[in-house]
Scaffold this motif. Structure first.
Motif, PDB file in Angstrom:
ATOM      1  N   VAL A  36       2.375  -0.703  -6.711  1.00 46.28           N
ATOM      2  CA  VAL A  36       3.273  -0.048  -5.758  1.00 46.28           C
ATOM      3  C   VAL A  36       4.605  -0.783  -5.788  1.00 46.28           C
ATOM      4  O   VAL A  36       4.685  -1.948  -5.391  1.00 46.28           O
ATOM      5  CB  VAL A  36       2.668  -0.047  -4.342  1.00 46.28           C
ATOM      6  CG1 VAL A  36       3.618   0.623  -3.354  1.00 46.28           C
ATOM      7  CG2 VAL A  36       1.319   0.645  -4.346  1.00 46.28           C
ATOM      8  N   SER A  37       5.632  -0.107  -6.251  1.00 47.20           N
ATOM      9  CA  SER A  37       6.926  -0.770  -6.420  1.00 47.20           C
ATOM     10  C   SER A  37       7.643  -1.016  -5.103  1.00 47.20           C
ATOM     11  O   SER A  37       8.321  -2.030  -4.936  1.00 47.20           O
ATOM     12  CB  SER A  37       7.827   0.061  -7.344  1.00 47.20           C
ATOM     13  OG  SER A  37       8.024   1.363  -6.793  1.00 47.20           O
ATOM     14  N   ARG A  38       7.488  -0.110  -4.151  1.00 47.16           N
ATOM     15  CA  ARG A  38       8.199  -0.236  -2.877  1.00 47.16           C
ATOM     16  C   ARG A  38       7.199  -0.060  -1.724  1.00 47.16           C
ATOM     17  O   ARG A  38       6.994   1.057  -1.238  1.00 47.16           O
ATOM     18  CB  ARG A  38       9.318   0.801  -2.764  1.00 47.16           C
ATOM     19  CG  ARG A  38      10.419   0.630  -3.805  1.00 47.16           C
ATOM     20  CD  ARG A  38      11.435   1.776  -3.747  1.00 47.16           C
ATOM     21  NE  ARG A  38      12.078   1.852  -2.450  1.00 47.16           N
ATOM     22  CZ  ARG A  38      13.172   1.179  -2.101  1.00 47.16           C
ATOM     23  NH1 ARG A  38      13.730   0.351  -2.993  1.00 47.16           N
ATOM     24  NH2 ARG A  38      13.716   1.313  -0.914  1.00 47.16           N
ATOM     25  N   CYS A  44       8.613  -0.968  10.827  1.00 47.50           N
ATOM     26  CA  CYS A  44       9.438   0.247  10.901  1.00 47.50           C
ATOM     27  C   CYS A  44       9.000   1.329   9.938  1.00 47.50           C
ATOM     28  O   CYS A  44       9.438   2.475  10.045  1.00 47.50           O
ATOM     29  CB  CYS A  44      10.910  -0.099  10.661  1.00 47.50           C
ATOM     30  SG  CYS A  44      11.258  -0.757   9.017  1.00 47.50           S
ATOM     31  N   GLY A  45       8.147   1.008   8.965  1.00 47.55           N
ATOM     32  CA  GLY A  45       7.667   2.006   8.020  1.00 47.55           C
ATOM     33  C   GLY A  45       8.603   2.318   6.881  1.00 47.55           C
ATOM     34  O   GLY A  45       8.326   3.232   6.096  1.00 47.55           O
ATOM     35  N   ALA A  46       9.686   1.595   6.750  1.00 41.94           N
ATOM     36  CA  ALA A  46      10.644   1.859   5.675  1.00 41.94           C
ATOM     37  C   ALA A  46      10.145   1.287   4.358  1.00 41.94           C
ATOM     38  O   ALA A  46       9.418   0.285   4.329  1.00 41.94           O
ATOM     39  CB  ALA A  46      12.004   1.267   6.022  1.00 41.94           C
ATOM     40  N   ARG A  47      10.549   1.931   3.259  1.00 47.33           N
ATOM     41  CA  ARG A  47      10.213   1.424   1.930  1.00 47.33           C
ATOM     42  C   ARG A  47      11.058   0.196   1.622  1.00 47.33           C
ATOM     43  O   ARG A  47      12.274   0.181   1.861  1.00 47.33           O
ATOM     44  CB  ARG A  47      10.474   2.498   0.886  1.00 47.33           C
ATOM     45  CG  ARG A  47       9.521   3.679   0.967  1.00 47.33           C
ATOM     46  CD  ARG A  47       8.157   3.335   0.433  1.00 47.33           C
ATOM     47  NE  ARG A  47       7.266   4.485   0.383  1.00 47.33           N
ATOM     48  CZ  ARG A  47       6.013   4.423  -0.047  1.00 47.33           C
ATOM     49  NH1 ARG A  47       5.510   3.273  -0.469  1.00 47.33           N
ATOM     50  NH2 ARG A  47       5.263   5.496  -0.056  1.00 47.33           N
ATOM     51  N   CYS A  48      10.397  -0.847   1.084  1.00 48.16           N
ATOM     52  CA  CYS A  48      11.078  -2.106   0.814  1.00 48.16           C
ATOM     53  C   CYS A  48      10.975  -2.431  -0.669  1.00 48.16           C
ATOM     54  O   CYS A  48       9.890  -2.386  -1.239  1.00 48.16           O
ATOM     55  CB  CYS A  48      10.469  -3.241   1.637  1.00 48.16           C
ATOM     56  SG  CYS A  48      10.389  -2.896   3.395  1.00 48.16           S
ATOM     57  N   GLY A  49      12.115  -2.767  -1.269  1.00 45.40           N
ATOM     58  CA  GLY A  49      12.136  -3.117  -2.679  1.00 45.40           C
ATOM     59  C   GLY A  49      12.646  -4.517  -2.953  1.00 45.40           C
ATOM     60  O   GLY A  49      12.653  -4.948  -4.109  1.00 45.40           O
ATOM     61  N   ARG A  50      13.041  -5.246  -1.922  1.00 42.91           N
ATOM     62  CA  ARG A  50      13.579  -6.593  -2.111  1.00 42.91           C
ATOM     63  C   ARG A  50      12.471  -7.609  -1.926  1.00 42.91           C
ATOM     64  O   ARG A  50      11.804  -7.647  -0.886  1.00 42.91           O
ATOM     65  CB  ARG A  50      14.716  -6.833  -1.111  1.00 42.91           C
ATOM     66  CG  ARG A  50      15.483  -8.133  -1.335  1.00 42.91           C
ATOM     67  CD  ARG A  50      16.917  -7.998  -0.810  1.00 42.91           C
ATOM     68  NE  ARG A  50      16.944  -7.606   0.578  1.00 42.91           N
ATOM     69  CZ  ARG A  50      17.170  -8.463   1.587  1.00 42.91           C
ATOM     70  NH1 ARG A  50      17.371  -9.744   1.335  1.00 42.91           N
ATOM     71  NH2 ARG A  50      17.214  -8.017   2.827  1.00 42.91           N
ATOM     72  N   CYS A  80      12.375  -6.473   4.506  1.00 43.34           N
ATOM     73  CA  CYS A  80      12.704  -5.102   4.884  1.00 43.34           C
ATOM     74  C   CYS A  80      14.212  -4.972   5.084  1.00 43.34           C
ATOM     75  O   CYS A  80      14.819  -5.758   5.821  1.00 43.34           O
ATOM     76  CB  CYS A  80      11.948  -4.721   6.156  1.00 43.34           C
ATOM     77  SG  CYS A  80      12.272  -3.034   6.711  1.00 43.34           S
ATOM     78  N   ASP A  81      14.801  -3.983   4.429  1.00 42.76           N
ATOM     79  CA  ASP A  81      16.232  -3.732   4.604  1.00 42.76           C
ATOM     80  C   ASP A  81      16.542  -3.046   5.931  1.00 42.76           C
ATOM     81  O   ASP A  81      17.690  -3.070   6.393  1.00 42.76           O
ATOM     82  CB  ASP A  81      16.747  -2.854   3.454  1.00 42.76           C
ATOM     83  CG  ASP A  81      16.616  -3.554   2.113  1.00 42.76           C
ATOM     84  OD1 ASP A  81      16.676  -4.796   2.093  1.00 42.76           O
ATOM     85  OD2 ASP A  81      16.415  -2.862   1.090  1.00 42.76           O
ATOM     86  N   GLY A  82      15.527  -2.437   6.545  1.00 45.55           N
ATOM     87  CA  GLY A  82      15.760  -1.734   7.794  1.00 45.55           C
ATOM     88  C   GLY A  82      15.777  -2.648   9.004  1.00 45.55           C
ATOM     89  O   GLY A  82      16.722  -2.645   9.796  1.00 45.55           O
TER      90      GLY A  82
END
Length: 202
Positions: A36-38, A44-50, A80-82
Motif C-alpha cells: 500500500v503506497s499511501r 483524519c483518514g487522509a492518504r499519507c505518502g510522506r 500525515c499532511d492533513g
C-alpha cells in the motif's frame, strides 16, 4: 545460480518481498514491505505518502519445506499532511508477532493435540499458543452470546403483535362480543312494543 534454487511465493495480501536475508537449511528469513503506497491516517483518514522513518519488526510465519520462516517487516512511520500526526502503518496479516494465518494454524492444531505438542511442532513458546487458544475461546463465546441475543430479540416483536389478534379469540372475549343482544336488559324502546302487543292481545 545454483541448480536447486526454487522461488517461493508468500501468498500474503498487501505484501511484497524486498529480499531474502537468510536462506539456510534450518531457517528462512525474508524482508517484506507493505504494497500500500499511501496508507490512511488513523485520525483524519487522509492518504499519507510522506515517510518519516522505518522500523524493523520480526513476524513468524508458516514453515516452508520444514523450515521456520521469519518475516522482517520494514514498517513505515508516516507523517500525515492533513493533521501532521505521525503514525505506524498497519497491516492486516502482519499485526503482532505472528502472521494471522500462523495464529489460525496454531489454534486449529490445539483442537487436535496438546498445547505442548503444538508449541514444539511449530517452534513457538507454550505461552504464545495458550494465549491464542484463550483469545479464540473468548471470541467464540462472544459470538455465541450474540447469536443467542439475536434469537431472543426476534420473537418478542412477533409475540407482541400476536397478542392483540389472539385476544378476541379468547373465551372471555367471545361473550363480550355477544353480550349486548343477549345479556343486557332491554332498553325502554324495546319494552314499549311489548306492552303494545300485550294490550292488543287482551
Amino acid at each position: 545460480m545454483a541448480g536447486d534454487v526454487v522461488s517461493v511465493r508468500l501468498w500474503l495480501p498487501q505484501t511484497e518481498v524486498v529480499e531474502v536475508i537468510v536462506d539456510a537449511p534450518g531457517r528462512l528469513r525474508v524482508r517484506v514491505a507493505s504494497s500500500v503506497s499511501r496508507p490512511r491516517c488513523a485520525d483524519c483518514g487522509a492518504r499519507c505518502g510522506r515517510v518519516h522513518d522505518r522500523r524493523e519488526k520480526r513476524v513468524r510465519d508458516l514453515e516452508v519445506s520444514g523450515r521456520p520462516v521469519t518475516l522482517v517487516w520494514d514498517r513505515r512511520r508516516m507523517v500525515c499532511d492533513g493533521c501532521g500526526r505521525r503514525f505506524l502503518e498497519d497491516h492486516p496479516a502482519l499485526e503482532g508477532r505472528l502472521t494471522a494465518r500462523l495464529a489460525r494454524r496454531l489454534v486449529a492444531d490445539a483442537r487436535e493435540m496438546t498445547v505442548n505438542t503444538v508449541a514444539r511442532r511449530h517452534r513457538v513458546g507454550w505461552h504464545t499458543v495458550m494465549a491464542l487458544v484463550i483469545a479464540y475461546g473468548g471470541l467464540v463465546g462472544e459470538h455465541r452470546r450474540r447469536r443467542r441475543c439475536r434469537r431472543h430479540q426476534q420473537p418478542p416483536p412477533e409475540s407482541c403483535d400476536a397478542k392483540p389478534t389472539a385476544s378476541p379469540t379468547t373465551p372471555t372475549s367471545k361473550p363480550a362480543a355477544s353480550s349486548p343482544p343477549n345479556l343486557t336488559p332491554p332498553s325502554p324502546a324495546t319494552q314499549t312494543p311489548q306492552k303494545r302487543e300485550g294490550s292488543t292481545v287482551r
